[in-house]
Design a protein around this motif. Structure first.
Motif, PDB file in Angstrom:
ATOM      1  N   PRO A 138      70.733  69.503  40.040  1.00  0.00           N
ATOM      2  CA  PRO A 138      69.799  68.549  39.551  1.00  0.00           C
ATOM      3  C   PRO A 138      69.446  68.420  38.111  1.00  0.00           C
ATOM      4  N   ASP A 139      69.213  67.022  37.544  1.00  0.00           N
ATOM      5  CA  ASP A 139      69.226  67.028  36.310  1.00  0.00           C
ATOM      6  C   ASP A 139      67.839  67.706  35.728  1.00  0.00           C
ATOM      7  N   PRO A 140      67.925  68.435  34.718  1.00  0.00           N
ATOM      8  CA  PRO A 140      66.632  69.507  34.425  1.00  0.00           C
ATOM      9  C   PRO A 140      65.660  68.403  33.649  1.00  0.00           C
ATOM     10  N   ASP A 141      66.245  67.106  33.210  1.00  0.00           N
ATOM     11  CA  ASP A 141      65.148  66.258  32.374  1.00  0.00           C
ATOM     12  C   ASP A 141      64.373  65.219  33.363  1.00  0.00           C
ATOM     13  N   ASP A 142      65.274  65.107  34.474  1.00  0.00           N
ATOM     14  CA  ASP A 142      64.700  63.791  35.444  1.00  0.00           C
ATOM     15  C   ASP A 142      65.051  64.207  36.933  1.00  0.00           C
ATOM     16  N   TRP A 160      67.662  62.419  39.210  1.00  0.00           N
ATOM     17  CA  TRP A 160      68.895  62.128  38.912  1.00  0.00           C
ATOM     18  C   TRP A 160      69.697  63.611  39.075  1.00  0.00           C
ATOM     19  N   LEU A 161      70.988  63.439  39.518  1.00  0.00           N
ATOM     20  CA  LEU A 161      71.970  64.592  39.563  1.00  0.00           C
ATOM     21  C   LEU A 161      73.175  64.690  38.540  1.00  0.00           C
ATOM     22  N   GLU A 168      73.111  59.754  48.746  1.00  0.00           N
ATOM     23  CA  GLU A 168      72.548  60.118  50.129  1.00  0.00           C
ATOM     24  C   GLU A 168      73.618  59.961  51.291  1.00  0.00           C
ATOM     25  N   THR A 169      74.668  59.212  51.070  1.00  0.00           N
ATOM     26  CA  THR A 169      75.705  59.364  52.109  1.00  0.00           C
ATOM     27  C   THR A 169      76.638  60.398  52.058  1.00  0.00           C
ATOM     28  N   ALA A 170      76.488  61.289  50.789  1.00  0.00           N
ATOM     29  CA  ALA A 170      77.287  62.411  50.795  1.00  0.00           C
ATOM     30  C   ALA A 170      76.671  63.536  50.451  1.00  0.00           C
ATOM     31  N   PRO A 171      75.754  64.136  51.312  1.00  0.00           N
ATOM     32  CA  PRO A 171      74.993  65.457  50.951  1.00  0.00           C
ATOM     33  C   PRO A 171      75.852  66.538  50.604  1.00  0.00           C
ATOM     34  N   CYS A 172      77.132  66.316  50.984  1.00  0.00           N
ATOM     35  CA  CYS A 172      77.921  67.489  50.818  1.00  0.00           C
ATOM     36  C   CYS A 172      78.408  67.746  49.166  1.00  0.00           C
ATOM     37  N   LEU A 173      78.026  66.952  48.342  1.00  0.00           N
ATOM     38  CA  LEU A 173      78.260  67.143  46.988  1.00  0.00           C
ATOM     39  C   LEU A 173      77.536  68.077  46.503  1.00  0.00           C
ATOM     40  N   VAL A 174      76.235  68.145  47.073  1.00  0.00           N
ATOM     41  CA  VAL A 174      75.270  69.058  46.499  1.00  0.00           C
ATOM     42  C   VAL A 174      75.334  70.294  47.394  1.00  0.00           C
ATOM     43  N   GLU A 175      75.827  70.327  48.794  1.00  0.00           N
ATOM     44  CA  GLU A 175      75.913  71.408  49.464  1.00  0.00           C
ATOM     45  C   GLU A 175      77.130  72.241  48.972  1.00  0.00           C
ATOM     46  N   LEU A 176      78.034  71.700  48.354  1.00  0.00           N
ATOM     47  CA  LEU A 176      79.382  72.416  47.957  1.00  0.00           C
ATOM     48  C   LEU A 176      79.417  72.527  46.372  1.00  0.00           C
ATOM     49  N   GLY A 177      78.349  72.360  45.988  1.00  0.00           N
ATOM     50  CA  GLY A 177      78.019  72.776  44.302  1.00  0.00           C
ATOM     51  C   GLY A 177      78.818  71.809  43.317  1.00  0.00           C
ATOM     52  N   PHE A 178      79.103  70.343  43.943  1.00  0.00           N
ATOM     53  CA  PHE A 178      79.708  69.673  42.979  1.00  0.00           C
ATOM     54  C   PHE A 178      78.568  68.682  42.030  1.00  0.00           C
ATOM     55  N   LEU A 179      77.534  68.663  42.483  1.00  0.00           N
ATOM     56  CA  LEU A 179      76.261  68.146  41.663  1.00  0.00           C
ATOM     57  C   LEU A 179      75.130  69.132  41.702  1.00  0.00           C
ATOM     58  N   LEU A 204      81.115  61.940  37.551  1.00  0.00           N
ATOM     59  CA  LEU A 204      82.112  62.496  36.304  1.00  0.00           C
ATOM     60  C   LEU A 204      82.235  61.430  35.146  1.00  0.00           C
ATOM     61  N   SER A 205      82.498  60.178  35.343  1.00  0.00           N
ATOM     62  CA  SER A 205      82.578  58.914  34.836  1.00  0.00           C
ATOM     63  C   SER A 205      81.229  58.724  33.805  1.00  0.00           C
ATOM     64  N   MET A 206      80.212  58.580  34.578  1.00  0.00           N
ATOM     65  CA  MET A 206      78.761  58.264  34.172  1.00  0.00           C
ATOM     66  C   MET A 206      78.097  59.433  33.332  1.00  0.00           C
ATOM     67  N   GLY A 207      78.568  60.650  33.800  1.00  0.00           N
ATOM     68  CA  GLY A 207      77.670  61.799  33.212  1.00  0.00           C
ATOM     69  C   GLY A 207      76.502  62.304  34.101  1.00  0.00           C
ATOM     70  N   ARG A 208      76.081  61.247  35.276  1.00  0.00           N
ATOM     71  CA  ARG A 208      74.957  61.724  36.042  1.00  0.00           C
ATOM     72  C   ARG A 208      75.110  60.467  37.289  1.00  0.00           C
ATOM     73  N   ILE A 209      74.525  60.537  38.204  1.00  0.00           N
ATOM     74  CA  ILE A 209      74.073  59.708  39.080  1.00  0.00           C
ATOM     75  C   ILE A 209      72.754  60.059  40.046  1.00  0.00           C
ATOM     76  N   SER A 210      72.303  58.919  40.563  1.00  0.00           N
ATOM     77  CA  SER A 210      70.934  58.957  41.156  1.00  0.00           C
ATOM     78  C   SER A 210      71.141  59.608  42.553  1.00  0.00           C
ATOM     79  N   ARG A 211      69.971  60.342  42.689  1.00  0.00           N
ATOM     80  CA  ARG A 211      69.925  60.753  44.214  1.00  0.00           C
ATOM     81  C   ARG A 211      70.206  59.935  45.237  1.00  0.00           C
ATOM     82  N   ALA A 212      69.349  58.670  44.913  1.00  0.00           N
ATOM     83  CA  ALA A 212      69.710  57.767  46.144  1.00  0.00           C
ATOM     84  C   ALA A 212      71.110  57.398  46.450  1.00  0.00           C
ATOM     85  N   ASP A 213      71.783  57.174  45.276  1.00  0.00           N
ATOM     86  CA  ASP A 213      73.335  56.690  45.380  1.00  0.00           C
ATOM     87  C   ASP A 213      74.028  57.889  46.669  1.00  0.00           C
TER      88      ASP A 213
END
Length: 327
Positions: free
Chosen positions: A53-57, A60-61, A40-51, A29-38
């Motif tokens: 995919p970045d449509p441009d790259d 990133w998420l 990896e320890t919290a896949p819940c963020l994607v599963e729960l709909g918090f992140l 939220l602070s940076m506006g995006r975050i890399s997928r690699a960063d």
């Protein structure tokens, strides 16, 4: 290998967001995006709909805004709550004739009921809300309210306005800086809910129609009084209307505008309490703000009035005449 096993078993509900998930979502939220690699320890963020995919790259998420994520999670709960509200209304209709008989039989002995425990208090409030048909009045001290409390308030207010009930609420001015309250306001916009703010409030108050009022009876809010005496309820309505008349509509900017003397209304309220001898913590509590914010306003007062000490500040406030100008 340990990381993969950790990811495979990393499942939990949104109400149990893990430490990594909380930290990384805040970073996104602070940076506006975050890399997928960063993440990896919290896949819940994607599963729960918090992140998402970045449509441009694809490396990133991007974060879903908190209120959007909250709305997505609340949608099924809202349907369930609406159904339970409907059932509650039907049950109320069944018992209403018996309540009338009970009121005639017991007379004034139930004019004041002591409610002890959060569950009993909430149960009585829910019943009164289900019975409300005309108007609900509420006074909510403090500038912040917990998100879970506001979710319940949103469901309550939506149910009321759907039945044509008018809702008027008074907060303190500091509520204008609360993201939670402003999010709640966005979701009830264009309804019969009206909100005003004022600098200082004494205690919480809820009134349904002209029939029942609820007030706290202990500092920890574990005990409340349910008041059904017509005289008491009418008196509390008059108190509410007096405060309502002095309060400022939420859309107005007046409480934080700078007056001709360079001091805002909030700072005038602080100045009044300083002259009365209150310490920073007490002033902050009474005005519904944190101590740091309160001290920031005191520092601005000192700068405007040219004060070099706390004792001198009180003297300069009294001598300046600013309090008389804002009575």
């Amino acid at each position: 290998m340990t990381t993969n096993r950790s990811i495979e078993t990393h499942h939990h509900s949104v109400t149990e967001l893990c430490d990594d998930g909380s930290r990384l979502y805040g970073t996104a939220l602070s940076m506006g995006r975050i890399s997928r690699a960063d993440v990896e320890t919290a896949p819940c963020l994607v599963e729960l709909g918090f992140l998402h995919p970045d449509p441009d790259d694809s490396r990133w998420l991007r974060p879903v805004m908190p209120f959007t994520a909250l709305a997505q999670r609340l949608h099924p709960l809202e349907r369930e709550i609406s159904e339970r509200r409907r059932l509650a209304t039907e049950l109320t209709d069944v018992f209403t004739p018996f309540m009338a008989i009970s009121a005639q039989a017991t007379g004034p002995t139930h004019a004041i009921t002591v409610l002890e425990g959060v569950e009993l208090i909430n149960g009585s409030l829910n019943r009164a809300t289900a019975e409300c048909r005309s108007e609900m009045l509420t006074v909510q001290p403090s500038g912040r309210r917990r998100a879970d409390i506001l979710v319940k308030a949103l469901e309550r207010d939506k149910s009321l306005v759907e039945r044509g009930v008018r809702v008027r609420t008074i907060y303190q001015h500091t509520a204008r800086h609360s993201a939670e309250i402003l999010g709640y306001v966005d979701r009830i916009a264009n309804t019969k809910v009206e909100i005003r703010t004022i600098d200082e409030l004494a205690e919480r108050l809820i009134i349904c129609d002209e029939t029942v009022a609820f007030i706290p009876a202990s500092d920890d809010r574990q005990i409340a009084l349910e008041l059904r005496h017509p005289g008491l309820v009418r008196y509390l309505i008059k108190v509410f209307e007096l405060i309502w008349g002095r309060a400022v509509p939420l859309q107005a900017a007046a409480p934080y505008e700078t007056a001709l003397d360079g001091i805002t209304e909030i700072q005038h309220s602080i100045a009044k309490l300083l002259v009365e001898g209150h310490v920073d913590e007490a002033i902050a509590r009474r005005l519904g703000m944190n101590v740091r914010t309160c001290r920031g306003h005191i520092a601005k007062l000192s700068s405007i009035l040219g004060s070099g000490s706390r004792a001198q500040l009180g003297y300069l406030i009294a001598q300046s005449g600013i309090l008389e100008q804002h009575q």
